[in-house]
Design a protein around this motif. Structure first.
Motif, PDB file in Angstrom:
ATOM      1  N   ARG A 318       0.504  -1.268   0.151  1.00  0.00           N
ATOM      2  CA  ARG A 318       0.147  -0.009  -0.083  1.00  0.00           C
ATOM      3  C   ARG A 318       0.887   1.454  -0.123  1.00  0.00           C
ATOM      4  NH1 ARG A 318      -4.903   0.199   4.160  1.00  0.00           N
ATOM      5  NH2 ARG A 318      -5.752  -0.990   2.400  1.00  0.00           N
ATOM      6  N   GLU A 319       1.908   1.268   0.707  1.00  0.00           N
ATOM      7  CA  GLU A 319       2.738   2.619   0.908  1.00  0.00           C
ATOM      8  C   GLU A 319       3.322   2.631  -0.506  1.00  0.00           C
ATOM      9  OE1 GLU A 319       3.087   5.009   3.230  1.00  0.00           O
ATOM     10  OE2 GLU A 319       1.409   3.966   3.854  1.00  0.00           O
ATOM     11  N   GLU A 320       3.821   1.626  -1.096  1.00  0.00           N
ATOM     12  CA  GLU A 320       4.646   1.748  -2.198  1.00  0.00           C
ATOM     13  C   GLU A 320       3.825   2.169  -3.488  1.00  0.00           C
ATOM     14  OE1 GLU A 320       7.503  -1.194  -4.881  1.00  0.00           O
ATOM     15  OE2 GLU A 320       5.352  -1.986  -4.983  1.00  0.00           O
ATOM     16  N   ILE A 321       2.433   1.871  -3.527  1.00  0.00           N
ATOM     17  CA  ILE A 321       1.475   2.390  -4.350  1.00  0.00           C
ATOM     18  C   ILE A 321       1.142   3.794  -4.159  1.00  0.00           C
ATOM     19  CG2 ILE A 321      -1.089   2.272  -5.048  1.00  0.00           C
ATOM     20  CD1 ILE A 321      -0.895  -0.880  -4.444  1.00  0.00           C
ATOM     21  N   LYS A 322       0.998   4.229  -2.903  1.00  0.00           N
ATOM     22  CA  LYS A 322       0.926   5.608  -2.382  1.00  0.00           C
ATOM     23  C   LYS A 322       1.989   6.420  -3.000  1.00  0.00           C
ATOM     24  CE  LYS A 322      -0.607   8.816   1.168  1.00  0.00           C
ATOM     25  NZ  LYS A 322      -0.765   8.687   2.795  1.00  0.00           N
ATOM     26  N   SER A 323       3.325   5.858  -2.764  1.00  0.00           N
ATOM     27  CA  SER A 323       4.389   6.767  -3.094  1.00  0.00           C
ATOM     28  C   SER A 323       4.529   7.023  -4.586  1.00  0.00           C
ATOM     29  CB  SER A 323       5.629   6.190  -2.542  1.00  0.00           C
ATOM     30  OG  SER A 323       5.955   4.876  -3.501  1.00  0.00           O
ATOM     31  N   VAL A 324       4.174   6.165  -5.512  1.00  0.00           N
ATOM     32  CA  VAL A 324       3.977   6.282  -7.185  1.00  0.00           C
ATOM     33  C   VAL A 324       2.614   7.024  -7.442  1.00  0.00           C
ATOM     34  CG1 VAL A 324       3.993   4.994  -9.085  1.00  0.00           C
ATOM     35  CG2 VAL A 324       5.450   4.249  -7.341  1.00  0.00           C
ATOM     36  N   LEU A 339       6.392  -0.451  -9.572  1.00  0.00           N
ATOM     37  CA  LEU A 339       5.978  -0.950  -8.336  1.00  0.00           C
ATOM     38  C   LEU A 339       6.742  -2.373  -8.132  1.00  0.00           C
ATOM     39  CD1 LEU A 339       2.061  -0.289  -8.518  1.00  0.00           C
ATOM     40  CD2 LEU A 339       3.751   1.073  -7.205  1.00  0.00           C
ATOM     41  N   PRO A 340       8.073  -2.132  -7.832  1.00  0.00           N
ATOM     42  CA  PRO A 340       8.696  -3.668  -7.882  1.00  0.00           C
ATOM     43  C   PRO A 340       8.401  -4.252  -6.587  1.00  0.00           C
ATOM     44  CG  PRO A 340      10.003  -1.573  -7.117  1.00  0.00           C
ATOM     45  CD  PRO A 340       8.835  -0.993  -7.711  1.00  0.00           C
ATOM     46  N   TYR A 341       8.030  -3.966  -5.623  1.00  0.00           N
ATOM     47  CA  TYR A 341       7.601  -4.878  -4.481  1.00  0.00           C
ATOM     48  C   TYR A 341       6.318  -5.464  -4.736  1.00  0.00           C
ATOM     49  CZ  TYR A 341       6.953  -6.411   0.427  1.00  0.00           C
ATOM     50  OH  TYR A 341       6.954  -7.228   1.379  1.00  0.00           O
ATOM     51  N   LEU A 342       5.470  -4.819  -5.412  1.00  0.00           N
ATOM     52  CA  LEU A 342       4.158  -5.589  -5.835  1.00  0.00           C
ATOM     53  C   LEU A 342       4.411  -6.836  -6.690  1.00  0.00           C
ATOM     54  CD1 LEU A 342       0.844  -5.828  -6.118  1.00  0.00           C
ATOM     55  CD2 LEU A 342       1.223  -4.169  -8.318  1.00  0.00           C
ATOM     56  N   GLN A 343       5.318  -6.466  -7.822  1.00  0.00           N
ATOM     57  CA  GLN A 343       5.754  -7.462  -8.560  1.00  0.00           C
ATOM     58  C   GLN A 343       6.575  -8.722  -7.626  1.00  0.00           C
ATOM     59  OE1 GLN A 343       7.737  -6.136 -12.002  1.00  0.00           O
ATOM     60  NE2 GLN A 343       7.377  -3.939 -11.614  1.00  0.00           N
TER      61      GLN A 343
END
Length: 495
Positions: A318-324, A339-343
């Motif tokens: 969620r934080e990664e999505i928000k940052s992008v 979003l490398p962590y999502l991948q």
């Protein structure tokens, strides 16, 4: 003197027999008629994994009347998928395939040759190419928006959502619109019919496998299950034939092409390098639906289950999505590359729960694998599940640890240790589409909602029950039911 002669004759006979007999991999003791079938229950892939600890990274089994070589290591899989890829460029024929209406006319079951190579090329350059997926991106985003609106309504009414059913609808609707847009755009009943037939196809698949292991007695399986298999194909054929005729009537009247239109152009092209029949078109589309609908929804469901059970991972996504993306709009497919962590999370899910745990090939010519002789026509089963849980390749192989794909496992594809879609010529051609659907669906569900798990008794539970069903696939044994709680509503300003 006679005894000496007979002894010499027997010794020479046995020596020549052993010399001509192929050096097959080791095998467990067998039981008459059934062979090793009793060793493969209740879970096919787990049973093969357990057997590999006793008999090594390559061993042989007899499944009823069918001989099978099992591969359980990345190094031996490399020989199958790379060194001898051409020798293993076919799937084994399905039980009583000659009696099935589509037979070997589709992409999955077609023997290696001109037709299969043509369909592979068509898939890579037209049907499932990067350009075609980009053209159909708006379709997937529209269906995702429809899905999210429904979940927002459920959240508003505080209704529990059966995510297995809803995700099956989402992926099926995406695929229907991509493949058959004109006919299915306003006809939800056709979506439902295709969805039900896809579910039935998975059940029928195990019966076709049963026909395979009966060898010369496969006719018994046809007597038992033939009517059911043929009925399913005839229902698919009736629906697809009607949609095909509708596409022919609208030829040249559409601004954008769907998959049916592309196949229809090849069918009508007199100069095409391979002449496709109507049966070919419908068989390829059937493979497309059966191979994509259920597997895509399962990947999304397993990913959501694992990140709910690992709140730190959920919050990190969620934080990664928000940052992008920020907090003013919905995540889009074009954001996924950032979003490398999502991948990594989706990759880790695929490692633990591959859509097809064991992939099979047929040996087209005699060859040697890991020092053993592999006879022509023999079936080879590569245990993808076992390879991707190998403790020599992955630290804590049974644990959900997405970070492993950010740092130390960047070259899994080269070492054949990460094989969720198989490898070689017969690798799944729809992997890019499947990943696109999984990434965007998971991203949106994390961005928009918190998920409260509901157990089998209807009460709130702390964790998702990730028990797996018995059999040849990795299906969730219990329905994934959750109460959605709105975290962010990107449609608030327009609702």
């Amino acid at each position: 003197m006679l005894l000496v002669f007979l002894s010499t004759f027997l010794i020479n006979f046995v020596y020549k027999l052993n010399k001509t007999r192929p050096k097959l991999p080791p095998s467990p003791p067998t039981i008459p008629v059934i062979g090793h079938l009793h060793l493969l229950w209740p879970s096919f892939h787990k049973s093969l994994q357990n057997l590999s600890t006793q008999y090594g990274q390559i061993f042989s089994l007899r499944l009823g009347f069918t001989r099978c070589i099992v591969v359980s290591s990345a190094s031996v899989a490399t020989e199958v998928f790379k060194t001898h890829d051409l020798a293993f460029a076919e799937h084994p024929e399905l039980g009583f395939s000659d009696e099935i209406p589509y037979g070997n006319s589709g992409f999955f079951s077609a023997p290696y040759g001109d037709y299969w190579r043509f369909i592979k090329k068509l898939s890579m350059t037209e049907l499932l190419s990067t350009g075609q997926l980009e053209k159909s991106r708006a379709i997937r985003e529209k269906e995702l928006s429809r899905f999210l609106h429904n979940v927002f309504e459920s959240a508003k009414r505080k209704e529990v959502v059966d995510l297995g059913q809803e995700l099956m609808k989402l992926t099926n609707n995406m695929l229907c619109r991509m493949a058959l847009s004109t006919s299915c755009s306003e006809k939800g009943d056709e979506f439902e019919r295709i969805r039900e037939m896809v579910k039935e196809s998975f059940e029928v698949g195990s019966k076709l496998f049963f026909g395979n292991v009966l060898g010369p007695f496969a006719i018994l399986a046809f007597w038992m299950f033939g009517k059911e298999v043929i009925s399913l194909h005839e229902r698919f054929d009736e629906l697809l034939e009607r949609i095909l005729k509708e596409h022919e009537d609208q030829s040249g009247k559409k601004e954008t092409e769907d998959l049916m239109d592309i196949l229809l152009k090849v069918y009508q092209d007199e100069k095409a390098e391979i002449k496709m029949t109507r049966i070919n078109i419908k068989a390829v589309l059937m493979d497309f639906f059966v191979g994509s609908t259920g597997t895509s929804s399962e990947v999304i469901m397993w990913t959501l289950a694992e990140i709910i059970n690992h709140p730190c991972v959920f919050n990190k996504v969620r934080e990664e999505i928000k940052s992008v993306v920020g907090d003013t709009r919905l995540v889009e497919e074009s954001d996924i590359v950032s979003l490398p962590y999502l991948q990594a999370v989706v990759k880790e899910t695929l490692r633990l729960y591959p859509p097809l745990p064991v992939t099979t090939r047929k040996c087209r010519q005699n060859c040697k694998i890991a020092g053993f002789e592999i006879p022509q026509e023999i079936m080879v089963a590569v245990n993808l599940y076992g390879i991707m849980r190998d403790p020599d390749l992955f630290h804590n192989p049974n644990e959900f640890e997405p970070d492993r794909f950010l740092v130390s496992y960047r070259k899994q594809d080269e070492t054949f240790s990460f094989l969720p879609f198989g490898a070689g010529r017969r690798a799944c051609p729809g992997s890019k589409l499947g990943l696109s659907m999984a990434h965007i669906a998971i991203a949106a569900m994390v961005q928009c909602f918190d998920w409260k798990v509901v157990g089998d008794n209807g009460d709130e539970a702390l964790k998702v029950n990730t028990q797996v069903t018995n059999g040849a696939f990795i299906h969730m044994a219990h329905p994934l039911k959750c109460l959605p709680v709105v975290h962010f509503n990107p449609f608030a300003c327009v609702m």
